[in-house]
Design a protein around this motif. Structure first.
Motif, PDB file in Angstrom:
ATOM      1  N   LEU A   1       0.830  -1.210   0.000  1.00 38.01           N
ATOM      2  CA  LEU A   1       0.000   0.000   0.000  1.00 38.01           C
ATOM      3  C   LEU A   1       0.864   1.260   0.000  1.00 38.01           C
ATOM      4  CD1 LEU A   1      -2.923  -0.923   2.447  1.00 38.01           C
ATOM      5  CD2 LEU A   1      -2.983  -0.811  -0.048  1.00 38.01           C
ATOM      6  N   ALA A   2       1.968   1.223   0.759  1.00 37.26           N
ATOM      7  CA  ALA A   2       2.871   2.383   0.811  1.00 37.26           C
ATOM      8  C   ALA A   2       3.453   2.664  -0.575  1.00 37.26           C
ATOM      9  CB  ALA A   2       3.983   2.138   1.825  1.00 37.26           C
ATOM     10  N   GLU A   3       3.860   1.617  -1.283  1.00 31.87           N
ATOM     11  CA  GLU A   3       4.372   1.790  -2.660  1.00 31.87           C
ATOM     12  C   GLU A   3       3.307   2.429  -3.552  1.00 31.87           C
ATOM     13  OE1 GLU A   3       5.965  -1.524  -4.704  1.00 31.87           O
ATOM     14  OE2 GLU A   3       7.753  -1.711  -3.446  1.00 31.87           O
TER      15      GLU A   3
ATOM     16  N   LEU B   1       2.817   6.195  -2.779  1.00 33.22           N
ATOM     17  CA  LEU B   1       3.881   7.041  -3.324  1.00 33.22           C
ATOM     18  C   LEU B   1       3.711   7.211  -4.831  1.00 33.22           C
ATOM     19  CD1 LEU B   1       5.258   7.006  -0.542  1.00 33.22           C
ATOM     20  CD2 LEU B   1       7.418   6.574  -1.696  1.00 33.22           C
ATOM     21  N   GLU B   2       3.297   6.138  -5.482  1.00 32.05           N
ATOM     22  CA  GLU B   2       3.077   6.219  -6.925  1.00 32.05           C
ATOM     23  C   GLU B   2       1.924   7.180  -7.232  1.00 32.05           C
ATOM     24  OE1 GLU B   2       2.956   3.029 -10.619  1.00 32.05           O
ATOM     25  OE2 GLU B   2       2.978   2.283  -8.553  1.00 32.05           O
ATOM     26  N   ASP B   3       0.856   7.083  -6.443  1.00 36.18           N
ATOM     27  CA  ASP B   3      -0.304   7.969  -6.632  1.00 36.18           C
ATOM     28  C   ASP B   3       0.058   9.431  -6.379  1.00 36.18           C
ATOM     29  OD1 ASP B   3      -1.841   5.784  -7.233  1.00 36.18           O
ATOM     30  OD2 ASP B   3      -2.797   5.640  -5.246  1.00 36.18           O
TER      31      ASP B   3
ATOM     32  N   PRO C   1       9.572   2.232  -6.995  1.00 33.04           N
ATOM     33  CA  PRO C   1      10.919   2.209  -6.407  1.00 33.04           C
ATOM     34  C   PRO C   1      11.984   2.288  -7.500  1.00 33.04           C
ATOM     35  CG  PRO C   1       9.542   0.553  -5.363  1.00 33.04           C
ATOM     36  CD  PRO C   1       8.748   1.107  -6.502  1.00 33.04           C
ATOM     37  N   PRO C   2      12.948   3.202  -7.384  1.00 30.98           N
ATOM     38  CA  PRO C   2      13.943   3.398  -8.446  1.00 30.98           C
ATOM     39  C   PRO C   2      14.956   2.258  -8.573  1.00 30.98           C
ATOM     40  CG  PRO C   2      14.402   4.826  -6.560  1.00 30.98           C
ATOM     41  CD  PRO C   2      13.090   4.180  -6.279  1.00 30.98           C
ATOM     42  N   VAL C   3      15.127   1.489  -7.518  1.00 32.59           N
ATOM     43  CA  VAL C   3      16.063   0.349  -7.531  1.00 32.59           C
ATOM     44  C   VAL C   3      15.463  -0.774  -6.679  1.00 32.59           C
ATOM     45  CG1 VAL C   3      18.199   1.686  -7.843  1.00 32.59           C
ATOM     46  CG2 VAL C   3      17.308   1.312  -5.528  1.00 32.59           C
TER      47      VAL C   3
ATOM     48  N   LYS D   1      10.730   8.661   2.060  1.00 29.92           N
ATOM     49  CA  LYS D   1       9.276   8.809   1.861  1.00 29.92           C
ATOM     50  C   LYS D   1       8.581   7.457   2.012  1.00 29.92           C
ATOM     51  CE  LYS D   1       9.241  12.871  -1.225  1.00 29.92           C
ATOM     52  NZ  LYS D   1      10.695  13.132  -1.296  1.00 29.92           N
ATOM     53  N   LEU D   2       9.181   6.419   1.407  1.00 30.54           N
ATOM     54  CA  LEU D   2       8.565   5.094   1.478  1.00 30.54           C
ATOM     55  C   LEU D   2       8.501   4.607   2.924  1.00 30.54           C
ATOM     56  CD1 LEU D   2       7.405   2.618  -0.004  1.00 30.54           C
ATOM     57  CD2 LEU D   2       9.741   1.718  -0.140  1.00 30.54           C
TER      58      LEU D   2
END
Length: 360
Positions: A63-65, A68-70, A76-78, A122-123
């Motif tokens: 949900l956290a991912e 952040l996308e929303d 996640p960049p990596v 942030k994540l």
């Protein structure tokens, strides 16, 4: 809630779209399992409790991912691994365990260290906010991914770990033993395996480090009175009770963990470590049987300790009260403690002998 199967509970967790939804499920599951524990205890209940904790934490990270996308921060960049430490890392959480966690991520040629750290700050903020809503209190020792010490790239984790090994004072050894229990709950297990592999390789190459790990490992001594009686709490609201966490459970965990480190075992669960120590002929079968039985008692009694709901967080002091120490419980506990005392002696002898052999 009482008629829900394990599959239905997990389905409910993974269908949740809000942290508040999951909190309702956690409260219901908590009451259901707690009532069950009043009547009987089995290793199977412990496995189910840990499977449910894993599901709550896993879904919180998902949900956290998404959040952040929303919010426009992208995926996640990596690759990264969210790790559990402490009882979570060992799959030994009670109903009311706290947060002990960290985050490891890959380096990138496409993103600066600042950009990566900015994203993972942030994540982590989002994940920990979710776990807070679910009623998991943060680790009192600040072993948590909001602390930069436990949120960094894999290369910096290896550097930090090596520095701890090279300067094995009390605090650094404490951190090393915490790290030994890490488990990947979400993301790249390969990152965790790499770090754990580096850990065990260092010990194999520098066996003298084991004497420092031993000192910390035996800090919590298992003791019985001169005539074999329990040494209970003398003062305060726990007077007459017994500290299961530090008087029985933690000393067994610590002893088995050090033998597993000595043997180069990757697994973090205490029972799994005992099984592998026996399978690899590192300890005799009879000892494995005795240790498994004693640890089972420690787990059962730890699950019986009273809990509190403080500021919406589930907590426990890890102590049985005087009323809970029935004749039968005292007998079980004394047998567990006697086995634990022998385990601690075995660990000291094993480490001392190993260091002497390596010197020779």
């Amino acid at each position: 809630m009482n008629h829900l199967s394990m599959e239905q509970i997990l389905e409910r967790i993974y269908q949740s779209e809000q942290f508040d939804e999951m909190r309702i499920t956690r409260d219901q599951v908590h009451e259901m399992v707690r009532e069950h524990l009043l009547f009987s205890h089995s290793p199977e209940i412990g496995r189910k409790v840990n499977q449910i904790h894993d599901a709550f934490i896993h879904r919180t990270i998902e949900l956290a991912e998404h959040m952040l996308e929303d919010e426009g921060f992208g995926k996640p960049p990596v690759p990264y691994a969210f790790i559990l430490l402490g009882s979570g890392g060992r799959r030994e959480q009670t109903l009311w365990s706290d947060q002990d966690n960290g985050l490891i991520y890959e380096e990138s040629e496409d993103h600066s260290e600042e950009e990566l750290d900015d994203y993972f700050i942030k994540l982590v903020d989002c994940i920990l906010r979710g776990l807070d809503i679910l009623g998991y209190p943060p680790c009192e020792g600040n072993v948590i991914s909001s602390n930069k010490q436990w949120r960094k790239p894999i290369s910096m984790y290896i550097e930090m770990m090596t520095a701890w090994f090279m300067e094995p004072d009390w605090e650094n050894v404490r951190y090393l033993l915490i790290l030994a229990d890490m488990r990947c709950i979400f993301g790249s297990k390969a990152l965790v395996d790499r770090l754990k592999g580096e850990f065990l390789a260092y010990v194999q190459k520098h066996p003298s480090i084991l004497k420092y790990l031993l000192s910390n490992t035996l800090h919590h001594r298992i003791t019985l009175g001169v005539f074999g009686h329990l040494i209970t709490e003398r003062y305060g609201e726990d007077a007459g009770g017994f500290d299961i966490k530090y008087g029985a459970y933690i000393p067994i965990v610590n002893g088995v963990r050090l033998l597993a480190i000595q043997a180069g075992i990757m697994q973090s669960s205490t029972l799994e470590r005992i099984r592998l120590l026996e399978e690899t002929s590192f300890i005799p079968k009879q000892l494995a049987v005795e240790w498994q039985a004693a640890f089972g008692v420690a787990l059962k009694l730890r699950d019986m300790t009273p809990y509190q709901l403080a500021d919406e967080m589930y907590t426990t002091r890890g102590k049985l009260n005087a009323e809970q120490l029935t004749k039968e419980i005292k007998q079980e506990l004394k047998h567990c403690l006697r086995t634990g005392m022998e385990l601690q002696k075995y660990v000291r002898k094993s480490i001392d002998s190993h260091i002497e052999t390596e010197k020779g």
